[in-house]
Motif scaffolding. Structure first.
Motif, PDB file in Angstrom:
ATOM      1  N   ASN A  31      16.429  36.074 -46.443  1.00 54.48           N
ATOM      2  CA  ASN A  31      15.046  36.482 -46.713  1.00 54.48           C
ATOM      3  C   ASN A  31      14.986  37.813 -47.441  1.00 54.48           C
ATOM      4  O   ASN A  31      15.698  38.755 -47.085  1.00 54.48           O
ATOM      5  CB  ASN A  31      14.272  36.644 -45.393  1.00 54.48           C
ATOM      6  N   SER A  94      16.122  40.290 -44.575  1.00 56.42           N
ATOM      7  CA  SER A  94      16.415  39.912 -43.190  1.00 56.42           C
ATOM      8  C   SER A  94      17.052  38.532 -43.164  1.00 56.42           C
ATOM      9  O   SER A  94      17.005  37.779 -44.145  1.00 56.42           O
ATOM     10  CB  SER A  94      15.131  39.886 -42.349  1.00 56.42           C
ATOM     11  N   PHE A  95      17.652  38.203 -42.004  1.00 56.88           N
ATOM     12  CA  PHE A  95      18.074  36.842 -41.753  1.00 56.88           C
ATOM     13  C   PHE A  95      16.854  36.029 -41.360  1.00 56.88           C
ATOM     14  O   PHE A  95      15.918  36.557 -40.761  1.00 56.88           O
ATOM     15  CB  PHE A  95      19.119  36.775 -40.633  1.00 56.88           C
ATOM     16  N   PRO A  96      16.834  34.729 -41.630  1.00 57.80           N
ATOM     17  CA  PRO A  96      15.678  33.924 -41.256  1.00 57.80           C
ATOM     18  C   PRO A  96      15.622  33.668 -39.762  1.00 57.80           C
ATOM     19  O   PRO A  96      16.662  33.623 -39.099  1.00 57.80           O
ATOM     20  CB  PRO A  96      15.906  32.607 -42.011  1.00 57.80           C
ATOM     21  N   GLY A  97      14.398  33.528 -39.254  1.00 55.81           N
ATOM     22  CA  GLY A  97      14.209  33.093 -37.884  1.00 55.81           C
ATOM     23  C   GLY A  97      14.377  34.158 -36.833  1.00 55.81           C
ATOM     24  O   GLY A  97      14.181  33.903 -35.653  1.00 55.81           O
ATOM     25  N   GLU A  98      14.761  35.352 -37.243  1.00 56.86           N
ATOM     26  CA  GLU A  98      14.909  36.411 -36.249  1.00 56.86           C
ATOM     27  C   GLU A  98      13.631  37.237 -36.197  1.00 56.86           C
ATOM     28  O   GLU A  98      12.736  37.075 -37.012  1.00 56.86           O
ATOM     29  CB  GLU A  98      16.110  37.298 -36.600  1.00 56.86           C
ATOM     30  N   GLY A  99      13.553  38.130 -35.239  1.00 51.77           N
ATOM     31  CA  GLY A  99      12.347  38.916 -35.085  1.00 51.77           C
ATOM     32  C   GLY A  99      12.141  39.908 -36.218  1.00 51.77           C
ATOM     33  O   GLY A  99      13.033  40.177 -37.005  1.00 51.77           O
ATOM     34  N   GLY A 100      10.967  40.454 -36.280  1.00 47.53           N
ATOM     35  CA  GLY A 100      10.648  41.386 -37.352  1.00 47.53           C
ATOM     36  C   GLY A 100      11.479  42.643 -37.342  1.00 47.53           C
ATOM     37  O   GLY A 100      11.538  43.339 -38.342  1.00 47.53           O
ATOM     38  N   GLU A 101      12.117  42.920 -36.209  1.00 46.45           N
ATOM     39  CA  GLU A 101      12.943  44.134 -36.178  1.00 46.45           C
ATOM     40  C   GLU A 101      14.140  44.016 -37.092  1.00 46.45           C
ATOM     41  O   GLU A 101      14.796  45.004 -37.391  1.00 46.45           O
ATOM     42  CB  GLU A 101      13.416  44.426 -34.750  1.00 46.45           C
ATOM     43  N   THR A 102      14.438  42.831 -37.573  1.00 45.16           N
ATOM     44  CA  THR A 102      15.599  42.692 -38.439  1.00 45.16           C
ATOM     45  C   THR A 102      15.253  42.842 -39.904  1.00 45.16           C
ATOM     46  O   THR A 102      16.069  42.557 -40.756  1.00 45.16           O
ATOM     47  CB  THR A 102      16.277  41.327 -38.216  1.00 45.16           C
ATOM     48  N   GLN A 103      14.040  43.256 -40.216  1.00 42.35           N
ATOM     49  CA  GLN A 103      13.724  43.576 -41.603  1.00 42.35           C
ATOM     50  C   GLN A 103      14.245  44.969 -41.918  1.00 42.35           C
ATOM     51  O   GLN A 103      13.856  45.940 -41.291  1.00 42.35           O
ATOM     52  CB  GLN A 103      12.208  43.511 -41.863  1.00 42.35           C
ATOM     53  N   PHE A 105      14.598  47.898 -44.751  1.00 39.78           N
ATOM     54  CA  PHE A 105      13.858  48.332 -45.926  1.00 39.78           C
ATOM     55  C   PHE A 105      14.699  49.216 -46.834  1.00 39.78           C
ATOM     56  O   PHE A 105      15.546  49.992 -46.373  1.00 39.78           O
ATOM     57  CB  PHE A 105      12.613  49.122 -45.509  1.00 39.78           C
TER      58      PHE A 105
END
Lengths: 114, 111
Positions: A31, A94-103, A105
């Motif tokens: 992502n 980010s990786f797909p399907g994980e929580g927003g904390e993995t975005q 920036f």
């Protein structure tokens, strides 16, 4: 450590110019996202991509396009820059399907359109 | 219409005291909430999160509280330190990692 880099920290362009903002991530994330940040409005999603050559419109796609030719690179294109596109532009991945904390920036590109 | 709102654009707190940052949301489909911190000239970094099955999550000096009935969450920082001075964004997600951000609150912690 995840690294998201953006090609420019500051850009000054003239109205009507075509503008390319480049983003590269080194963590093999599927992502990738482009946001703009404006005072009082927070971060607004312009476009995102969940795979190479795939793209989806975010909340404010008008006046923008994107390109994802390689997994690690996501480009934001302003076909004909206008003064209301003066903003801070932030890329994330980010990786797909994980929580927003993995975005994760990048540092942002501050664009001024004159 | 903003689905996630931070009504205080700025907050000033004395070092050592508690900082309380607030966030309201309107979309009842949101079930995951996060706080990001942003220093000038840097991208936002994840701080703490909470899912809708909880009403509190704590990580060191940072605690997030969620009141689902009021559609309200808050971030408590105790004790506040000058290095906490930054812009704080709350964000919400209905699923996966598509985030809707609030407008941000600039926190200034005075020594």
């Amino acid at each position: 450590d995840v690294k998201v880099t953006q090609s420019s920290r500051y850009l000054v362009k003239r109205t009507g110019e075509k503008v390319f903002l480049e983003c590269v991530q080194d963590m093999d994330h599927e992502n990738m996202f482009w946001y703009r940040q404006d005072p009082g409005l927070g971060l607004r999603l312009i476009y995102f991509s969940y795979d190479v050559k795939m793209k989806e419109k975010g909340d404010i796609p008008e006046g923008y396009s994107v390109s994802r030719e390689k997994k690690e690179r996501f480009s934001l294109i302003l076909e004909s820059a206008s003064t209301n596109q003066t903003s801070m532009y932030l890329c994330a991945s980010s990786f797909p399907g994980e929580g927003g904390e993995t975005q994760y920036f990048g540092p942002g590109t501050r664009l001024l359109v004159l | 219409d903003q689905q996630v709102k931070q009504n205080s654009p700025s907050l000033s707190v004395q070092e050592g005291r508690i900082s309380i940052l607030n966030c309201d949301y309107t979309n009842s489909m949101f079930d995951y909430f996060l706080w990001y911190k942003k220093y000038p000239a840097e991208g936002p970094t994840f701080l703490i999160s909470i899912s809708s099955i909880k009403d509190k999550n704590e990580d060191g000096r940072f605690t997030v509280f969620l009141n689902k009935s009021a559609k309200h969450l808050s971030l408590h920082i105790v004790p506040s330190q000058p290095g906490d001075s930054a812009v704080y964004f709350c964000a919400a997600s209905p699923e996966g990692n598509m985030l809707t951000f609030g407008g941000g609150t600039r926190l200034m912690v005075k020594p």
